[in-house]
Structures are given as structure tokens and as C-alpha cells.
Design a protein around this motif. Structure first.
Motif, PDB file in Angstrom:
ATOM      1  N   ILE A  55      68.493  -8.234 -11.944  1.00  0.00           N
ATOM      2  CA  ILE A  55      69.080  -7.800 -10.670  1.00  0.00           C
ATOM      3  C   ILE A  55      68.699  -8.755  -9.551  1.00  0.00           C
ATOM      4  O   ILE A  55      69.525  -9.121  -8.710  1.00  0.00           O
ATOM      5  N   VAL A  56      67.427  -9.180  -9.544  1.00  0.00           N
ATOM      6  CA  VAL A  56      66.956 -10.105  -8.511  1.00  0.00           C
ATOM      7  C   VAL A  56      67.688 -11.438  -8.602  1.00  0.00           C
ATOM      8  O   VAL A  56      68.136 -12.000  -7.595  1.00  0.00           O
ATOM      9  N   LYS A  57      67.840 -11.946  -9.814  1.00  0.00           N
ATOM     10  CA  LYS A  57      68.400 -13.289  -9.994  1.00  0.00           C
ATOM     11  C   LYS A  57      69.920 -13.330  -9.847  1.00  0.00           C
ATOM     12  O   LYS A  57      70.465 -14.259  -9.220  1.00  0.00           O
ATOM     13  N   TYR A  58      70.601 -12.335 -10.382  1.00  0.00           N
ATOM     14  CA  TYR A  58      72.053 -12.434 -10.461  1.00  0.00           C
ATOM     15  C   TYR A  58      72.802 -11.527  -9.473  1.00  0.00           C
ATOM     16  O   TYR A  58      73.969 -11.768  -9.188  1.00  0.00           O
ATOM     17  N   VAL A  59      72.147 -10.491  -8.962  1.00  0.00           N
ATOM     18  CA  VAL A  59      72.834  -9.562  -8.057  1.00  0.00           C
ATOM     19  C   VAL A  59      72.335  -9.738  -6.622  1.00  0.00           C
ATOM     20  O   VAL A  59      73.098 -10.125  -5.733  1.00  0.00           O
ATOM     21  N   LEU A  60      71.050  -9.461  -6.394  1.00  0.00           N
ATOM     22  CA  LEU A  60      70.507  -9.550  -5.036  1.00  0.00           C
ATOM     23  C   LEU A  60      70.284 -10.988  -4.591  1.00  0.00           C
ATOM     24  O   LEU A  60      70.433 -11.323  -3.416  1.00  0.00           O
ATOM     25  N   LYS A  61      69.876 -11.821  -5.563  1.00  0.00           N
ATOM     26  CA  LYS A  61      69.525 -13.214  -5.267  1.00  0.00           C
ATOM     27  C   LYS A  61      68.480 -13.303  -4.158  1.00  0.00           C
ATOM     28  O   LYS A  61      68.522 -14.157  -3.279  1.00  0.00           O
ATOM     29  N   GLN A  84      68.265  -8.142   6.329  1.00  0.00           N
ATOM     30  CA  GLN A  84      69.027  -6.929   6.016  1.00  0.00           C
ATOM     31  C   GLN A  84      68.892  -6.538   4.548  1.00  0.00           C
ATOM     32  O   GLN A  84      68.889  -5.348   4.219  1.00  0.00           O
ATOM     33  N   ILE A  85      68.768  -7.518   3.677  1.00  0.00           N
ATOM     34  CA  ILE A  85      68.661  -7.223   2.246  1.00  0.00           C
ATOM     35  C   ILE A  85      67.393  -6.438   1.929  1.00  0.00           C
ATOM     36  O   ILE A  85      67.328  -5.702   0.940  1.00  0.00           O
ATOM     37  N   GLN A  86      66.365  -6.556   2.797  1.00  0.00           N
ATOM     38  CA  GLN A  86      65.132  -5.816   2.582  1.00  0.00           C
ATOM     39  C   GLN A  86      65.316  -4.320   2.789  1.00  0.00           C
ATOM     40  O   GLN A  86      64.462  -3.533   2.402  1.00  0.00           O
ATOM     41  N   MET A  87      66.426  -3.922   3.398  1.00  0.00           N
ATOM     42  CA  MET A  87      66.690  -2.504   3.604  1.00  0.00           C
ATOM     43  C   MET A  87      67.022  -1.784   2.299  1.00  0.00           C
ATOM     44  O   MET A  87      66.842  -0.568   2.195  1.00  0.00           O
ATOM     45  N   TYR A  88      67.528  -2.533   1.316  1.00  0.00           N
ATOM     46  CA  TYR A  88      67.932  -1.853   0.082  1.00  0.00           C
ATOM     47  C   TYR A  88      67.386  -2.510  -1.189  1.00  0.00           C
ATOM     48  O   TYR A  88      67.539  -1.938  -2.279  1.00  0.00           O
ATOM     49  N   ALA A  89      66.735  -3.665  -1.077  1.00  0.00           N
ATOM     50  CA  ALA A  89      66.209  -4.328  -2.281  1.00  0.00           C
ATOM     51  C   ALA A  89      65.169  -3.456  -2.982  1.00  0.00           C
ATOM     52  O   ALA A  89      65.277  -3.177  -4.189  1.00  0.00           O
ATOM     53  N   SER A  90      64.156  -3.005  -2.232  1.00  0.00           N
ATOM     54  CA  SER A  90      63.123  -2.153  -2.829  1.00  0.00           C
ATOM     55  C   SER A  90      63.677  -0.798  -3.225  1.00  0.00           C
ATOM     56  O   SER A  90      63.180  -0.154  -4.155  1.00  0.00           O
ATOM     57  N   LEU A  91      64.709  -0.352  -2.519  1.00  0.00           N
ATOM     58  CA  LEU A  91      65.344   0.929  -2.816  1.00  0.00           C
ATOM     59  C   LEU A  91      65.921   0.932  -4.235  1.00  0.00           C
ATOM     60  O   LEU A  91      65.967   1.965  -4.903  1.00  0.00           O
ATOM     61  N   ILE A  92      66.349  -0.237  -4.682  1.00  0.00           N
ATOM     62  CA  ILE A  92      66.923  -0.379  -6.023  1.00  0.00           C
ATOM     63  C   ILE A  92      65.853  -0.727  -7.058  1.00  0.00           C
ATOM     64  O   ILE A  92      65.809  -0.139  -8.150  1.00  0.00           O
ATOM     65  N   LEU A  93      64.992  -1.666  -6.704  1.00  0.00           N
ATOM     66  CA  LEU A  93      64.074  -2.242  -7.690  1.00  0.00           C
ATOM     67  C   LEU A  93      62.838  -1.392  -7.963  1.00  0.00           C
ATOM     68  O   LEU A  93      62.347  -1.357  -9.098  1.00  0.00           O
ATOM     69  N   ALA A  94      62.316  -0.705  -6.947  1.00  0.00           N
ATOM     70  CA  ALA A  94      61.105   0.092  -7.149  1.00  0.00           C
ATOM     71  C   ALA A  94      61.309   1.244  -8.139  1.00  0.00           C
ATOM     72  O   ALA A  94      60.473   1.439  -9.028  1.00  0.00           O
TER      73      ALA A  94
END
Length: 571
Positions: A55-61, A84-94
Motif C-alpha cells: 500500500i505504501v509503495k504502490y497506492v499511497l507512495k 494532507q496524506i498524513q490525515m489518512y495514511a495511518s488511518l489505513i496502515l495502522a
């Protein structure tokens, strides 16, 4: 109004992260492990970490760093601005990391998500840096209040960890955010809490020496936690390939959880079992066939969890997982306190047995104070969530001793360790905080006429002194452009009108060493200010990669400091 909005958003972030994680964990651990085979304990963390990597490499980058350290960095060096990406990155990955068994917590990602939401809201409303920092503190308070339903401890957490100034102006927004988040949590979870326990056994003064000893033990375990965590992070940082870090970390955490299933996820179930006096449940699905009725075997396994929990957490982070260390700290602290009391009661050298539940709670406080360097948060959190205000005295004593001991050997918490080493950490010392926020590059002056080592006195007079309005001149090597020394106008005045010396004296003979040199790569503003204080110089040269860049003057430095102080104070 902004703080109330931030509180509600923080509460919603906590609800989403918590529910998503528990849904994944219930689906995997509750069905597949219990109904099929414990080998899934080895497989799930590997799958989870590979999903995070993809997800980090191919979706969120975008690779989110640990929640609270990332927030501290944004306050210290980015004026509180978060992407802005920090608003939802951890929401998905954690939830993926923890739900699939990563041995970390959800508090850090929740705080990070809430902080990013508040940072971007402040940008939308065109708020200044001081207000933006306060809103980030409101987000942190809201996140913790929503998770633990402890609004007072949440406010103290924001003040302690984020070094906010406690004034009436800042207190009201923090209160509003904390209450709003708490109410949001009640709306979705009702009266459910992470630690559903009420104190029934009161503190007796005869136990005071034992709580002092527990504080000492907690302090040394806190040092162990911090040192081991740091060493493992440095080990993974040594790999340049993210895929190699992933493979080593994923298989490492998979093996650990297969051998020691209680390391799976956050570990609040085990904490509650210990507080409620059901430690044998910690042995379920264990790879080791240990008799739970054997007290010493039980203690040995539980102490093994203390030793390996920090290793499992650090490996999870090293492999690229997203989470926090708040829950692992509570996990280890609860076991430490329980085992401490269990050993005392087993040895039976006291006429009356000590309360294992109380020591479990106080153990959490001791480790939280030592690892997170947040003793007040530790005291009020445990007291608030358990209604254990009658334990205030042992909570205070244990937290104070543990914090003092850990702080003596490890000056920075796990959250602030890397920033503290680099000098980028905001602290409660306002002078230090303002200097940390300043950038050396912003005060460098480059309008100094340069002199080369082979230039004669005559050339210096005609090509430098006449053309310059400054009274200091850097002397450089013409080939390498490296700083060789400085020449002051006061040093030239006695001979600058003696034309007989114009062709006989060179800059190399006239120059002298500067009182100090500022290294742009290594010296933070706190170090720069210290160099000015120690040398009493008015101008100091700046080098970068051994080449001359310019000068920093004390007058410009103090002017920039005053402006930053005004901006920092919000006045």
C-alpha cells in the motif's frame, strides 16, 4: 470552535482506527487461529506487513513515520505544517499492522491522524504558527481522551509530550477538544473502556517501601526498553533496501508471535486479565507447555513477555509497520507490576499479602513515566481510567522514581530520542524552544568581501577595504574556497596607510583564526548561540562541507530570535 471541531475529528479518527483494527483482529485471531491452527500466528504478521509495504509503495507512495515523533518533528522544524496524506495514511496502515498481529499500539497513529487533521484545518483557516501548534496539542488531547475516556490525563499528555505552555488561553481549547472527543467516543462506544477496573483494595502505608522498590525496578526496565528499542531501530536503519528490512522484520515478528502468542497486537486483553487476577489466560495457545498453576513458571513466562515485547514492537516498526509504543509500554508495565507483587506474595515474607491488582496498575504508571518521560500523564491516566485516586501516593512515588532514574541515563523519551539527538526537539524551556524553531540559514549574511591568502596588503586595501562596508574579512584558499582565517579592520588600521608594506605583507601573514566556526550541517541554533556566548564575538563565519558560506552576526541573530519569540508566544 476550532478546538471543538478538532476534538470531534480526533474522536472520529480514534473510532475508525480502533473499530477497523478490532474487526480485522476478531476475524483473524477469533476464527482462524482458534478454529484451525496456531500456525496462523506466524503467517498473519507477515501478510499484514507485506500489505502495508504494498500500500505504501504502490497506492499511497508515502511512508508515514511513527505518529508522535512525526508530529513533534512537524512542530519543531515545519512550523506545525503536516501533509494532507498524513490525515489518512495511518488511518489505513495502522489497523492492518495491528490487526494482523503487529506488536504495537494504536495511540500514536491516532494522535498523528488527528494532528494532521488539525494542522490542515489551521491552514484552511489561515492561523498563525502559535495557534496551529495549540490546535495540534488539542488534537493529541482529543485522541487520547477518546481512546482512554480520560479527559484530564489527555490534556496533561498534550502538555507534557508536546511541550505546550499551560496558560488560560491554551487551557480552554484543550479542555473543549478533550471533552468533545470524549463525548464522541461515548456516542459510538457507550461506557466501554480499555481498562474496565475499579480499585477495591486501598493503599496501606506499610507497602510504601515496596512501591519505592517498584519505582527503581520500573526505572531500569524503562532504560532497557529505550536502549533495546533504539538499537533495533538502528539495526534496521542500516539496511538501504526496504524489501530487505521487510523480509527480516516480517519473519522475525512472525516467529516471535508464533512462539509467544500474547505478543499479538496491542495486548490490552492480557492487561485486563492481570488487573482482574486472571494471569493464567496469558498462557493460552502458548508454544511452551507450561503448567499455569505453577507460580514460578507463570512468573517466568510473564517476565519473558516483558523482555520480548519491546523487541517485537521494534521489529514491527523496523519492518515498516505503522503503530505506537504507548500500548506496549502499558503492556510491559502491567506485567512488571503484577510479577513484582506475585514474587513478594509467593516468597511470603510479609504478614499480609500485597494487592496484585494495585501493583499491576502502579507498574503501568512506573513504566509509562520512565519510557515516555511523561510522569504526570502516567499518574492521572491510571488514576482516571480506574477510579484509583486512593492510589495517588504510590502512583506519584513510583512515577517520580522511575522517571528520575530513566531520565538520568536516557535524557530523551522514545518519542523524542532521534529529535533530541539532533537538537530539533521542542522543550518546556521557552528559550531553547524558540532557538530550536529557528533556522541557521535564515540568518546567514553573504555581503562580506572575501580575501585570498596570497593577496598583498595593497590588494587588500584597494580590492577589499575600499569596497566593503563591513569591518571583517574572510580569508580563503583560492583553489578550494576553504576558510583559512579572518582579518579584522581594527588589525589593519595601524599599517594600512604604510605604502612601503603594500607589496611585502600578504593576507596569510595578517589573518588570524576566528574565535569559533559555525558548521551549517552540524550546528543547531542552540549551539550557535552558545558559541556567541562563549566567545563574545560579534560575527562568526559559517562553513558548509568545509567551504566558506558567509557570516552570522549577533545583531541579526538576536533580531531573528526576538521575532521568533513573538511568533512562538502568539503575541
Amino acid at each position: 470552535m476550532a478546538s471543538i471541531i478538532v476534538g470531534i475529528l480526533s474522536g472520529l479518527a480514534a473510532v475508525v482506527i480502533k473499530n477497523a483494527t478490532h474487526f480485522i483482529q476478531l476475524l483473524l485471531e477469533g476464527k482462524l487461529v482458534n478454529e484451525y491452527h496456531t500456525a496462523f500466528y506466524f503467517i498473519f504478521p507477515i501478510i499484514g506487513l507485506f500489505l502495508v509495504f504494498a500500500i505504501v509503495k504502490y497506492v499511497l507512495k508515502f511512508q508515514p513515520t511513527q505518529g508522535i515523533p512525526a508530529t513533534l518533528f512537524s512542530i519543531s522544524k515545519r512550523k506545525g505544517l503536516m501533509k494532507q496524506i498524513q490525515m489518512y495514511a495511518s488511518l489505513i496502515l495502522a489497523p492492518i499492522t495491528v490487526g494482523f498481529g503487529g506488536s504495537v499500539g494504536l495511540e500514536g497513529p491516532t494522535v498523528s491522524t488527528a494532528a494532521a487533521l488539525s494542522s490542515n484545518l489551521s491552514r484552511l483557516l489561515h492561523m498563525n504558527q502559535a495557534t496551529r501548534t495549540l490546535l495540534i496539542g488539542c488534537a493529541a488531547a482529543g485522541a487520547m481522551s477518546s481512546i482512554f475516556k480520560a479527559p484530564i490525563a489527555a490534556i496533561i499528555f498534550a502538555i507534557e509530550v508536546f511541550s505546550l505552555d499551560l496558560t488560560l488561553v491554551s487551557l480552554i481549547p484543550l479542555l473543549l477538544a478533550s471533552v468533545a472527543a470524549n463525548l464522541t467516543s461515548y456516542l459510538f462506544f457507550g461506557s466501554d473502556v480499555l481498562l474496565p477496573f475499579k480499585i477495591s483494595e486501598t493503599f496501606t502505608i506499610g507497602d510504601l517501601p515496596l512501591y519505592i522498590l517498584l519505582g527503581v525496578v520500573a526505572g531500569f526496565v524503562s532504560i532497557y526498553f529505550t536502549v533495546v528499542y533504539d538499537k533495533i531501530q538502528q539495526f534496521f536503519d542500516g539496511f538501504t533496501s526496504p524489501l530487505k528490512r521487510l523480509l527480516i522484520g516480517a519473519f522475525g515478528i512472525g516467529l516471535l508471535i508464533y512462539l509467544i502468542p500474547p505478543l499479538y497486537g496491542e495486548g490490552f486483553d492480557l492487561i485486563n486479565n492481570l488487573v482482574q487476577g486472571n494471569p493464567e489466560k496469558a498462557l493460552q495457545n502458548s508454544f511452551f507447555n507450561i503448567d499455569p498453576t505453577n507460580v514460578w513458571a507463570l512468573i517466568a513466562l510473564l517476565l519473558g513477555l516483558v523482555i520480548f515485547k519491546v523487541i517485537a514492537s521494534a521489529i514491527t516498526f523496523g519492518a515498516g509497520g505503522v503503530g505506537g509504543i504507548f500500548a506496549p509500554t502499558l503492556f510491559m508495565g502491567s506485567i512488571l507490576g503484577f510479577c513484582f507483587a506475585k514474587i513478594i506474595n509467593t516468597l511470603s515474607f510479609l504478614s499480609n499479602p500485597v494487592s496484585e491488582s494495585n501493583f499491576t496498575l502502579v507498574g503501568m504508571t512506573g513504566l509509562m513515566a520512565g519510557v515516555l518521560h511523561a510522569p504526570l500523564t502516567a499518574i492521572f491516566l491510571i488514576a482516571e481510567v480506574t477510579g484509583g485516586y486512593q492510589l495517588f501516593l504510590p502512583l506519584m512515588i513510583t512515577a517520580a522514581i522511575s522517571f528520575s532514574l530513566a531520565n538520568y541515563f536516557v535524557p530523551h523519551s522514545v518519542y523524542a530520542m532521534e529529535l533530541g539527538r539532533k537538537g530539533d526537539l521542542i522543550t518546556h524551556n521557552k528559550d531553547h524552544a524558540v532557538l530550536t524553531l529557528m533556522n541557521v540559514k535564515s540568518v546567514i549574511e553573504k555581503n562580506f568581501v572575501t580575501i585570498y591568502t596570497e593577496m598583498t596588503l595593497g590588494e587588500i586595501v584597494h580590492n577589499a577595504i575600499i569596497k566593503s562596508n563591513r569591518n571583517i574579512f574572510p580569508v580563503l584558499d583560492r583553489k578550494t574556497m576553504q576558510l583559512q582565517g579572518i582579518i579584522l579592520l581594527d588589525d589593519l588600521r595601524p599599517i594600512m596607510f604604510d605604502q612601503s608594506l603594500y607589496n611585502n605583507v600578504t593576507a596569510q601573514e595578517l589573518m588570524k583564526n576566528p574565535p569559533a566556526i559555525i558548521n551549517l550541517e552540524d550546528d543547531k541554533m542552540t549551539v550557535v548561540m552558545k558559541k556567541f556566548q562563549e566567545t563574545s564575538a560579534w560575527n562568526l563565519p559559517v562553513i558548509s562541507e568545509n567551504k566558506y558560506i558567509g557570516f552570522v552576526s549577533k545583531s541579526k541573530l538576536l533580531t531573528a530570535y526576538r521575532r521568533k519569540l513573538i511568533a512562538f508566544s502568539g503575541r
